[in-house]
Design a protein around this motif. Structure first.
Motif, PDB file in Angstrom:
ATOM      1  N   ILE A 184       0.840  -1.207   0.000  1.00  0.00           N
ATOM      2  CA  ILE A 184       0.000   0.000   0.000  1.00  0.00           C
ATOM      3  C   ILE A 184       0.871   1.251   0.000  1.00  0.00           C
ATOM      4  CG2 ILE A 184      -1.577   1.379   1.417  1.00  0.00           C
ATOM      5  CD1 ILE A 184      -2.881  -1.314   2.243  1.00  0.00           C
ATOM      6  N   GLN A 185       1.920   1.234   0.833  1.00  0.00           N
ATOM      7  CA  GLN A 185       2.850   2.373   0.859  1.00  0.00           C
ATOM      8  C   GLN A 185       3.520   2.545  -0.498  1.00  0.00           C
ATOM      9  OE1 GLN A 185       3.407   4.476   3.478  1.00  0.00           O
ATOM     10  NE2 GLN A 185       3.759   3.355   5.363  1.00  0.00           N
ATOM     11  N   PHE A 186       3.965   1.420  -1.069  1.00  0.00           N
ATOM     12  CA  PHE A 186       4.619   1.457  -2.375  1.00  0.00           C
ATOM     13  C   PHE A 186       3.665   2.013  -3.429  1.00  0.00           C
ATOM     14  CE2 PHE A 186       6.074  -0.213  -6.421  1.00  0.00           C
ATOM     15  CZ  PHE A 186       7.439  -0.011  -6.363  1.00  0.00           C
ATOM     16  N   ALA A 187       2.424   1.512  -3.453  1.00  0.00           N
ATOM     17  CA  ALA A 187       1.426   1.968  -4.423  1.00  0.00           C
ATOM     18  C   ALA A 187       1.101   3.447  -4.220  1.00  0.00           C
ATOM     19  CB  ALA A 187       0.161   1.129  -4.304  1.00  0.00           C
ATOM     20  N   PHE A 188       1.078   3.876  -2.956  1.00  0.00           N
ATOM     21  CA  PHE A 188       0.801   5.280  -2.657  1.00  0.00           C
ATOM     22  C   PHE A 188       1.850   6.198  -3.282  1.00  0.00           C
ATOM     23  CE2 PHE A 188       1.793   8.932   0.076  1.00  0.00           C
ATOM     24  CZ  PHE A 188       0.585   9.620   0.032  1.00  0.00           C
ATOM     25  N   PHE A 189       3.112   5.898  -3.033  1.00  0.00           N
ATOM     26  CA  PHE A 189       4.178   6.769  -3.544  1.00  0.00           C
ATOM     27  C   PHE A 189       4.324   6.650  -5.062  1.00  0.00           C
ATOM     28  CE2 PHE A 189       5.447   6.543   0.956  1.00  0.00           C
ATOM     29  CZ  PHE A 189       5.493   7.902   1.217  1.00  0.00           C
ATOM     30  N   LEU A 190       4.124   5.451  -5.598  1.00  0.00           N
ATOM     31  CA  LEU A 190       4.155   5.294  -7.055  1.00  0.00           C
ATOM     32  C   LEU A 190       3.039   6.102  -7.702  1.00  0.00           C
ATOM     33  CD1 LEU A 190       5.233   3.945  -9.626  1.00  0.00           C
ATOM     34  CD2 LEU A 190       3.731   1.999  -9.135  1.00  0.00           C
ATOM     35  N   SER A 191       1.839   6.047  -7.130  1.00  0.00           N
ATOM     36  CA  SER A 191       0.702   6.797  -7.673  1.00  0.00           C
ATOM     37  C   SER A 191       0.932   8.296  -7.599  1.00  0.00           C
ATOM     38  CB  SER A 191      -0.583   6.427  -6.913  1.00  0.00           C
ATOM     39  OG  SER A 191      -0.872   5.062  -7.038  1.00  0.00           O
ATOM     40  N   CYS A 192       1.480   8.759  -6.481  1.00  0.00           N
ATOM     41  CA  CYS A 192       1.766  10.192  -6.337  1.00  0.00           C
ATOM     42  C   CYS A 192       2.789  10.648  -7.373  1.00  0.00           C
ATOM     43  CB  CYS A 192       2.269  10.492  -4.920  1.00  0.00           C
ATOM     44  SG  CYS A 192       0.988  10.449  -3.653  1.00  0.00           S
ATOM     45  N   ASN A 193       3.783   9.799  -7.632  1.00  0.00           N
ATOM     46  CA  ASN A 193       4.767  10.128  -8.662  1.00  0.00           C
ATOM     47  C   ASN A 193       4.113  10.228 -10.033  1.00  0.00           C
ATOM     48  OD1 ASN A 193       7.782  10.220  -7.863  1.00  0.00           O
ATOM     49  ND2 ASN A 193       6.998   8.533  -6.636  1.00  0.00           N
ATOM     50  N   LEU A 194       3.262   9.286 -10.362  1.00  0.00           N
ATOM     51  CA  LEU A 194       2.600   9.280 -11.669  1.00  0.00           C
ATOM     52  C   LEU A 194       1.695  10.491 -11.825  1.00  0.00           C
ATOM     53  CD1 LEU A 194       1.731   5.477 -11.995  1.00  0.00           C
ATOM     54  CD2 LEU A 194       3.518   6.743 -13.217  1.00  0.00           C
ATOM     55  N   LEU A 195       0.949  10.815 -10.772  1.00  0.00           N
ATOM     56  CA  LEU A 195       0.049  11.981 -10.822  1.00  0.00           C
ATOM     57  C   LEU A 195       0.857  13.262 -10.992  1.00  0.00           C
ATOM     58  CD1 LEU A 195      -2.547  11.047  -8.068  1.00  0.00           C
ATOM     59  CD2 LEU A 195      -2.994  11.265 -10.521  1.00  0.00           C
ATOM     60  N   TYR A 196       1.975  13.348 -10.281  1.00  0.00           N
ATOM     61  CA  TYR A 196       2.796  14.570 -10.343  1.00  0.00           C
ATOM     62  C   TYR A 196       3.405  14.771 -11.725  1.00  0.00           C
ATOM     63  CZ  TYR A 196       6.521  17.891  -9.321  1.00  0.00           C
ATOM     64  OH  TYR A 196       7.364  18.971  -9.346  1.00  0.00           O
ATOM     65  N   TYR A 197       3.881  13.699 -12.321  1.00  0.00           N
ATOM     66  CA  TYR A 197       4.618  13.824 -13.585  1.00  0.00           C
ATOM     67  C   TYR A 197       3.717  13.827 -14.829  1.00  0.00           C
ATOM     68  CZ  TYR A 197       9.070  13.332 -11.183  1.00  0.00           C
ATOM     69  OH  TYR A 197      10.158  13.533 -10.377  1.00  0.00           O
ATOM     70  N   PHE A 198       2.516  13.243 -14.714  1.00  0.00           N
ATOM     71  CA  PHE A 198       1.717  13.082 -15.913  1.00  0.00           C
ATOM     72  C   PHE A 198       0.419  13.886 -15.925  1.00  0.00           C
ATOM     73  CE2 PHE A 198       4.288   9.174 -15.778  1.00  0.00           C
ATOM     74  CZ  PHE A 198       4.911   9.306 -17.008  1.00  0.00           C
ATOM     75  N   LEU A 199       0.108  14.545 -14.812  1.00  0.00           N
ATOM     76  CA  LEU A 199      -1.108  15.363 -14.799  1.00  0.00           C
ATOM     77  C   LEU A 199      -0.757  16.845 -14.699  1.00  0.00           C
ATOM     78  CD1 LEU A 199      -3.490  13.283 -12.505  1.00  0.00           C
ATOM     79  CD2 LEU A 199      -3.423  13.386 -15.008  1.00  0.00           C
TER      80      LEU A 199
END
Length: 199
Positions: A184-199
């Motif tokens: 869950i922690q891994f998915a959280f930080f991965l998702s935040c990275n994706l949102l930051y870089y692609f949105l």
């Protein structure tokens, strides 16, 4: 649910200030929830928790004061109350991740000498995805916004030491929440990275 709400709340400008305030509480709640699923408590387990918490705090203190262990960085305001420039809650973060990765390694690896290495590599892996999020959410900031390589080396060495402590002091290395919490922690930080870089 807390982490899903955090992904949305921390990455939406309207709700980001509120969710930023809640970050230390989320870290504390995650640690307490994880430890509730520890099947056997005892003096050695409590000593392990104390060593992890204090070592995590002290290594970060030495890190920001010297720049030798992880590189040149300083903490922002998001992680809450600080002593000598280091948020106290950072000890919970080290305890949670060391405990999770230690249980995972002991669950899935039979070779004892590989376990602390594997667990420490899991620590470095998640830190790789934490770092960009930490900078834009003001957990901490790096000199020139560059994460140095020896930050990851410092994480590995510190983690390896604490994994040896885990192996020596935690008698029952099973916890049904360890893998879910790590993922869950891994998915959280991965998702935040994706949102930051692609949105």
């Amino acid at each position: 649910m807390m982490h899903l709400a955090g992904i949305i709340g921390l990455n939406w400008q309207v709700t980001q200030p509120l969710f930023t305030i809640l970050v230390p509480l989320n870290l504390l709640a995650t640690t307490l929830l994880l430890l509730l699923f520890q099947p056997v408590f005892g003096t050695s387990f409590y000593i392990f928790c104390l060593i992890c918490f204090i070592t995590g705090y002290l290594v970060e203190l030495a890190g920001i004061k010297t720049g030798i262990i992880f590189g040149n960085y300083e903490y922002g305001s998001t992680l809450g109350w600080k002593i000598a420039g280091v948020p106290v809650i950072i000890g919970c973060n080290w305890l949670t991740l060391i405990y999770c990765t230690g249980v995972i390694a002991h669950t899935y690896l039979r070779t004892s000498w590989l376990r602390p290495i594997f667990a420490s590599l899991l620590m470095v892996l998640i830190d790789y995805f934490i770092e960009p999020v930490a900078m834009y959410l003001d957990f901490w900031s790096w000199q020139d916004n560059i994460v140095p390589f020896h930050n990851y080396l410092g994480w590995f060495i510190t983690s390896f030491f604490l994994q040896l402590v885990f192996s020596a002091l935690v008698p029952v290395r099973q916890n049904s929440m360890a893998l879910p919490v790590y993922l869950i922690q891994f998915a959280f930080f991965l998702s935040c990275n994706l949102l930051y870089y692609f949105l």
